[in-house]
Write a protein that holds these residues in place. Sequence first.
Motif, PDB file in Angstrom:
ATOM      1  N   PHE A  24       0.751  -1.231  -0.027  1.00 35.13           N
ATOM      2  CA  PHE A  24       0.106   0.123  -0.162  1.00 35.13           C
ATOM      3  C   PHE A  24       0.755   1.169  -0.093  1.00 35.13           C
ATOM      4  O   PHE A  24       2.012   1.142   0.355  1.00 35.13           O
ATOM      5  CB  PHE A  24      -0.970  -0.023   1.299  1.00 35.13           C
ATOM      6  N   ASP A  25       0.242   2.530  -0.507  1.00 36.36           N
ATOM      7  CA  ASP A  25       1.043   3.559  -0.544  1.00 36.36           C
ATOM      8  C   ASP A  25       1.099   4.584   0.634  1.00 36.36           C
ATOM      9  O   ASP A  25       0.116   4.192   1.486  1.00 36.36           O
ATOM     10  CB  ASP A  25       0.654   4.326  -1.801  1.00 36.36           C
ATOM     11  N   ARG A  26       1.812   5.374   0.377  1.00 36.30           N
ATOM     12  CA  ARG A  26       1.780   6.388   1.579  1.00 36.30           C
ATOM     13  C   ARG A  26       0.410   7.137   1.953  1.00 36.30           C
ATOM     14  O   ARG A  26       0.242   7.401   3.124  1.00 36.30           O
ATOM     15  CB  ARG A  26       3.010   7.528   1.466  1.00 36.30           C
ATOM     16  N   ALA A  27      -0.116   7.395   0.750  1.00 34.95           N
ATOM     17  CA  ALA A  27      -1.415   8.230   0.999  1.00 34.95           C
ATOM     18  C   ALA A  27      -2.401   7.388   1.523  1.00 34.95           C
ATOM     19  O   ALA A  27      -3.010   7.759   2.796  1.00 34.95           O
ATOM     20  CB  ALA A  27      -1.881   8.209  -0.334  1.00 34.95           C
ATOM     21  N   THR A  28      -2.416   5.984   1.479  1.00 35.70           N
ATOM     22  CA  THR A  28      -3.291   4.936   2.230  1.00 35.70           C
ATOM     23  C   THR A  28      -3.008   4.855   3.766  1.00 35.70           C
ATOM     24  O   THR A  28      -3.739   4.952   4.559  1.00 35.70           O
ATOM     25  CB  THR A  28      -3.283   3.656   1.768  1.00 35.70           C
ATOM     26  N   MET A  29      -1.500   5.089   3.838  1.00 33.68           N
ATOM     27  CA  MET A  29      -1.022   4.948   5.238  1.00 33.68           C
ATOM     28  C   MET A  29      -1.667   6.315   5.919  1.00 33.68           C
ATOM     29  O   MET A  29      -2.142   6.090   7.047  1.00 33.68           O
ATOM     30  CB  MET A  29       0.500   4.887   5.098  1.00 33.68           C
ATOM     31  N   ASN A  30      -1.427   7.286   5.359  1.00 31.98           N
ATOM     32  CA  ASN A  30      -1.972   8.528   6.041  1.00 31.98           C
ATOM     33  C   ASN A  30      -3.251   8.385   6.237  1.00 31.98           C
ATOM     34  O   ASN A  30      -3.774   8.865   7.438  1.00 31.98           O
ATOM     35  CB  ASN A  30      -1.603   9.740   5.245  1.00 31.98           C
ATOM     36  N   ARG A  31      -4.184   7.984   5.197  1.00 28.17           N
ATOM     37  CA  ARG A  31      -5.532   7.755   5.626  1.00 28.17           C
ATOM     38  C   ARG A  31      -5.863   6.648   6.853  1.00 28.17           C
ATOM     39  O   ARG A  31      -6.631   6.969   7.579  1.00 28.17           O
ATOM     40  CB  ARG A  31      -6.597   7.254   4.415  1.00 28.17           C
ATOM     41  N   LEU A  32      -5.163   5.921   6.843  1.00 28.13           N
ATOM     42  CA  LEU A  32      -5.500   5.096   7.842  1.00 28.13           C
ATOM     43  C   LEU A  32      -5.205   5.408   9.400  1.00 28.13           C
ATOM     44  O   LEU A  32      -5.784   5.369  10.315  1.00 28.13           O
ATOM     45  CB  LEU A  32      -4.444   3.686   7.748  1.00 28.13           C
ATOM     46  N   LEU A  33      -4.081   6.250   9.374  1.00 25.78           N
ATOM     47  CA  LEU A  33      -3.784   7.031  10.735  1.00 25.78           C
ATOM     48  C   LEU A  33      -5.013   7.931  10.988  1.00 25.78           C
ATOM     49  O   LEU A  33      -4.993   8.050  12.254  1.00 25.78           O
ATOM     50  CB  LEU A  33      -2.372   7.733  10.611  1.00 25.78           C
ATOM     51  N   ASP A  34      -5.282   8.547   9.938  1.00 27.73           N
ATOM     52  CA  ASP A  34      -6.468   9.690  10.413  1.00 27.73           C
ATOM     53  C   ASP A  34      -7.571   8.766  10.792  1.00 27.73           C
ATOM     54  O   ASP A  34      -8.164   9.461  11.938  1.00 27.73           O
ATOM     55  CB  ASP A  34      -6.662  10.236   8.961  1.00 27.73           C
ATOM     56  N   VAL A  35      -7.967   7.867  10.226  1.00 26.40           N
ATOM     57  CA  VAL A  35      -9.226   6.941  10.611  1.00 26.40           C
ATOM     58  C   VAL A  35      -8.941   6.390  12.240  1.00 26.40           C
ATOM     59  O   VAL A  35      -9.730   6.432  12.976  1.00 26.40           O
ATOM     60  CB  VAL A  35      -9.410   5.707   9.742  1.00 26.40           C
ATOM     61  N   ALA A  36      -7.534   5.828  12.318  1.00 26.19           N
ATOM     62  CA  ALA A  36      -7.382   5.516  13.750  1.00 26.19           C
ATOM     63  C   ALA A  36      -7.298   6.669  14.593  1.00 26.19           C
ATOM     64  O   ALA A  36      -7.838   6.296  15.903  1.00 26.19           O
ATOM     65  CB  ALA A  36      -5.667   4.810  13.550  1.00 26.19           C
ATOM     66  N   GLU A  37      -6.875   7.775  14.397  1.00 24.53           N
ATOM     67  CA  GLU A  37      -6.727   8.894  15.218  1.00 24.53           C
ATOM     68  C   GLU A  37      -8.299   9.157  15.706  1.00 24.53           C
ATOM     69  O   GLU A  37      -8.511   9.454  16.969  1.00 24.53           O
ATOM     70  CB  GLU A  37      -6.086  10.048  14.801  1.00 24.53           C
ATOM     71  N   ARG A  38      -9.075   9.306  14.746  1.00 26.96           N
ATOM     72  CA  ARG A  38     -10.510   9.749  15.172  1.00 26.96           C
ATOM     73  C   ARG A  38     -11.212   8.356  16.050  1.00 26.96           C
ATOM     74  O   ARG A  38     -11.902   8.617  16.709  1.00 26.96           O
ATOM     75  CB  ARG A  38     -11.175   9.784  13.676  1.00 26.96           C
ATOM     76  N   GLY A  39     -10.787   7.114  15.623  1.00 27.00           N
ATOM     77  CA  GLY A  39     -11.244   5.993  16.588  1.00 27.00           C
ATOM     78  C   GLY A  39     -10.777   6.124  18.056  1.00 27.00           C
ATOM     79  O   GLY A  39     -11.491   5.833  18.830  1.00 27.00           O
TER      80      GLY A  39
END
Lengths: 58, 206
Positions: A24-39
Amino acid sequence: MNVALTASGRYVEVQGGAENGQGFDRATMNRLLDVAERGCQGLMARQNEGAGTVIGIT
Amino acid sequence: MRTDGRANDQLRPVKVTRGFTQTPAGSVLWQQGKHDRAGDGVGDAGIAALLQGEQGRRMGDGGIRDAAGINAAAQGMAKDRAYRFARDGDPAPDRALTAGGARPFKDRAAHDRAGLPGAAGGWRHTETACISAAWVALKDAVARLPREMPGAMSKEQGAVPARYDSTYYDPNGAVVDQLAAVSVGVIDGRCGWIWIITMIRGRASI
């Protein structure tokens, strides 16, 4: 990907891997971290409901 | 949108039961969703000593760290994963300041019945639950401490080990941060929390 985050915004643990054989690419990694932070923020809000008040005094 | 109508980034309903077991100073059952208890977590917290100020700084300010084998009050409890939530830095057991231990329910049969595979890296969401449980348990344990150290010696009484010095007894400043954990993943090209993935096995890619 597993993420443990503090209220002050510091990562305690980040671990994960691609399971699709393509990575997976960096953009996906960033999206995952965004979702994790909200969670984590949502869970911490739930933790704060009543935590630290004295119960069950013996 | 998930099959139960929740958005991809919407948490499952959470139920928190405080005072779950009687032995520890703090004990919490944290239940997420309806997974036949397979997603539940229990947190227990015990207090060894609380040191702040110069003594606390001298001992190190590790803040929150992963600490297996934590010094929780509950005896005989399996602690598959444990976190320290408070100031620490000295590995000696009698210098552990505040500690919260966490454990998932060990009902593997219920876990299998619910069809929950392990998440990436070996976590299941029961582990995220027990982290939240342990933090609440620690806050409850600290709240039960007396405002003044019972029978404490003071500096004026002579040189005493710092851990018995009331100067450094500060329950209100013991918990230095808060912690939560989630598992996230990509399913059908969209990011969401791992609970989506556990319900739709085989479509997750991270």
